[in-house]
Structure formats: structure tokens, C-alpha cells
Design an enzyme around this catalytic site. Structure first.
Site, PDB file in Angstrom:
ATOM      1  N   HIS A 129       0.811  -1.225   0.000  1.00  0.00           N
ATOM      2  CA  HIS A 129       0.000   0.000   0.000  1.00  0.00           C
ATOM      3  C   HIS A 129       0.852   1.287   0.000  1.00  0.00           C
ATOM      4  CE1 HIS A 129      -3.465  -2.542   1.106  1.00  0.00           C
ATOM      5  NE2 HIS A 129      -2.781  -3.008   2.117  1.00  0.00           N
TER       6      HIS A 129
HETATM    7  O1  RIB Z   1      -5.388  -0.131   4.596  1.00  0.00           O
HETATM    8  C1  RIB Z   1      -3.988  -0.125   4.382  1.00  0.00           C
HETATM    9  C2  RIB Z   1      -3.336   0.926   5.213  1.00  0.00           C
HETATM   10  O2  RIB Z   1      -3.569   0.652   6.594  1.00  0.00           O
HETATM   11  C3  RIB Z   1      -1.802   0.951   5.061  1.00  0.00           C
HETATM   12  O3  RIB Z   1      -1.342   2.265   5.262  1.00  0.00           O
HETATM   13  C4  RIB Z   1      -1.342   0.066   6.177  1.00  0.00           C
HETATM   14  O4  RIB Z   1      -0.023   0.390   6.629  1.00  0.00           O
HETATM   15  C5  RIB Z   1      -2.327   0.411   7.252  1.00  0.00           C
HETATM   16  O5  RIB Z   1      -1.892   1.629   7.875  1.00  0.00           O
END
Ligand code: RIB
Ligand code: CA
Length: 313
Positions: A243
Site C-alpha cells: 500500500h
Molecule cells: O489499509 C492499508 C493501510 O492501513 C496501510 O497504510 C497500512 O499500513 C495500514 O496503515
């Protein structure tokens, strides 16, 4: 390309850690003014520790790391140890950091940095819940117009939620903070699950990390091995979505991403859909566009960039 001054606001988190490494490996494109930790994946005491561990792994104990808010604006903290493990960086054994945590509160660092740097020259890169950013904007509204851009990981539309059927984790944890940020009026670029779920750490990509033959490559591969078990089991996918590195990759190679400038509102009232990013992708409302909401990524290009840069560390 001019070097962008950035503040990374983060809740490490294995994927946050890779994003921080990518930023520190890319001085031609980004100058990290500081890293502010926020409560999210794990409590603040761990996210600030983990941010310092990652800076030391990158050989950058000079980076200023600050502790920010330890809870959302008006809700109880929800964490994600089920994804990231008890430490937030589960996978390899990590020693405690030795570099110092800055005494200044992360929110005050954000305020002071925006007041000190030239207007429109600092990009905020939130990788976790938006509590620190919203608190800074509420405490010092004068800084809002000074922000060059906000490039954040959060939200979802076609991909829908990952922590509830409707909401992505970062927005879900502090929807009121997200509403402040999405309503601030400054340029916002969003890396939602719609994009990050296309940046999957498939076996060849993880092998590419291992083949670097460096400590960084070994750590990133070990984090990925741990981090991906949850998503592979849940989605039956070929790997885990990386992500947060999408945010930094966008600063370096915006051409890897595509999306639309649309209206995005945050659900804060309903328990059922709390934290949902109501993205007007099809422009069916007359609500003014307030964000560039990304929908696609060149995944091979993303991993080629990531592997090339991480190999520098
Ligand atoms: O949903 C994904 C996000 O939530 C990413 O930033 C992961 O690190 C968590 O913080
Ligand atoms: Ca994160």
C-alpha cells in the site's frame, strides 16, 4: 525534476517501512524534512520506535523522527496487529533503535515546518490515520494554504473496504480527521485500495528483494513474507498489496499511476459505513472535485522502481 520537500506521517507497519526506505533511497526526487509517527497499525509507542528502526536500517540515524497523536480525534484507537503482528514490524527480529526520538510533538513539527519553509514547497505524505494532519490543521489553520500537496494512502471505491465491508483502515480509524483533510481545499492525491491491491508482492518480486543480497533486501523480503500471509488467505491473492510505497513512488514516477479528479467525501455519521470514502468516480453529483483519486498502477514499473531504489541502500 525539482527535489520535493516531504513530511512522512506514518504508522509502521511493514508497508510503511518500505515506503520510508524508498523515500530515503531517492534523494534526487525527495528530501525528507522529518517523519511523524501516528497511532494506527500499532500503538504510538511502537510506531515511533518502528520509524526509527527503519531510518537506522537505511543508514539514516540523522532523520528527525517525532511522536504525534496516540489516539484518533474523537474515537477509541483501532489497531491492526492481526495484519502487522504485535510489534507492527513482525517477520524478522529487529533490535531496538538507538537514534533519538525528537522531543517536539509531531503535530508541532508539522506546523513549524510549514511555517518555516517557503509556501507551497512542502508535500505531506500521510501513510496512516490522518489524526496528526487534521490536528495540525485545527491547531494552526494558517498552515493549510502553505501545503503544496497532500499525497496519501487511504480509502477505496471499487475495491471497497478492508477493515469493514465499507471502509479502508486508515480512514476508518479516524474518519473525522479524514473529513478535515479532504475538506482542507489543498491539492490531494489519493492512493486507495483500488490501486494498492494491484501492487502485489508476488513471489518473483519478493525474490527480487532477496536477490539484492543486502540487509535491506533481506528485511523487506522477511517483512513481506509475514505481511502477505493475511492478504493471501483473505483474498486468495498472489501476494500482499504494498500500500504505502505507492505514495512515494508517485512522487518519483507519477506516470506509473492514473486516476480521476473527483469529489471524495468521508462518512462519519453511520456505524455501518463509518470511514467510507464516498468517491464520485462517475461524477453523478454536483459536488466539487477535491481529490485526484487513483485507479490504476503499472505494477511492473512500480516494482522495477522499488527494487532499483532499495538496492541502493
Ligand atoms: O489499509 C492499508 C493501510 O492501513 C496501510 O497504510 C497500512 O499500513 C495500514 O496503515
Ligand atoms: Ca500505514
Amino acid at each position: 525534476m525539482t527535489v520535493r520537500k516531504i513530511i512522512i506521517d506514518t504508522d509502521p507497519g511493514q508497508d510503511d517501512a518500505v515506503a520510508i526506505l524508498l523515500a530515503l533511497a531517492s534523494p534526487e526526487e525527495v528530501e525528507v524534512l522529518g517523519i511523524t509517527a501516528v497511532a494506527g497499525n500499532v500503538p504510538l509507542a511502537l510506531t515511533e520506535r518502528n520509524a526509527r528502526i527503519v531510518c537506522e536500517l537505511a543508514g539514516r540515524p540523522d532523520i528527525k523522527v517525532f511522536a504525534g497523536c496516540d489516539a484518533p480525534l474523537g474515537r477509541k484507537l483501532v489497531t491492526a496487529e492481526h495484519v502487522h503482528g504485535k510489534t507492527g514490524l513482525d517477520g524478522p527480529q529487529m533490535d531496538d533503535p538507538t537514534m533519538p526520538l525528537q522531543a517536539e510533538h509531531g503535530v508541532d513539527f508539522i506546523i513549524n515546518a510549514l511555517r518555516t519553509e517557503a509556501p507551497n514547497t512542502v508535500t505531506l505524505c500521510p501513510l496512516g490515520p490522518l489524526t496528526n494532519i487534521a490536528t495540525a490543521f485545527q491547531k494552526a489553520p494558517d498552515i493549510i494554504e502553505k501545503v503544496q500537496e497532500i499525497v496519501l494512502m487511504g480509502g477505496a471505491y471499487f475495491e471497497v473496504g478492508n477493515i469493514t465491508p465499507a471502509a479502508e483502515f486508515n480512514i476508518f480509524v479516524d474518519p473525522e480527521a479524514a473529513a478535515v483533510v479532504f475538506g482542507c481545499g489543498r491539492p490531494i492525491t489519493v492512493m486507495p485500495l483500488d490501486v494498492t491491491h494491484k501492487a502485489l508482492t508476488t513471489a518473483p518480486h519478493v525474490q527480487g528483494f532477496r536477490d539484492m543480497g543486502t540487509k535491506v533486501g533481506e528485511m523487506v523480503a522477511a517483512w513481506t513474507d509475514f505481511f502477505e500471509r493475511f492478504d493471501k488467505e483473505k483474498y486468495g491473492s498472489a501476494g500482499a498489496p504494498l500500500h504505502d510505497p505507492c505514495v512515494i513512488a508517485y512522487l518519483i514516477r507519477p506516470d506509473l499511476f492514473s486516476g480521476r479528479h473527483i469529489n471524495v467525501e468521508i462518512e462519519t455519521q453511520s456505524d455501518l459505513t463509518r470511514g467510507m470514502t464516498v468517491a464520485d468516480w462517475w461524477r453523478v453529483t454536483k459536488r466539487a472535485p477535491n481529490a485526484t483519486f487513483m485507479g490504476d498502477v503499472d505494477a511492473d514499473g512500480f516494482f522495477a522502481l522499488l527494487t532499483e531504489r532499495l538496492a541502493r541502500l
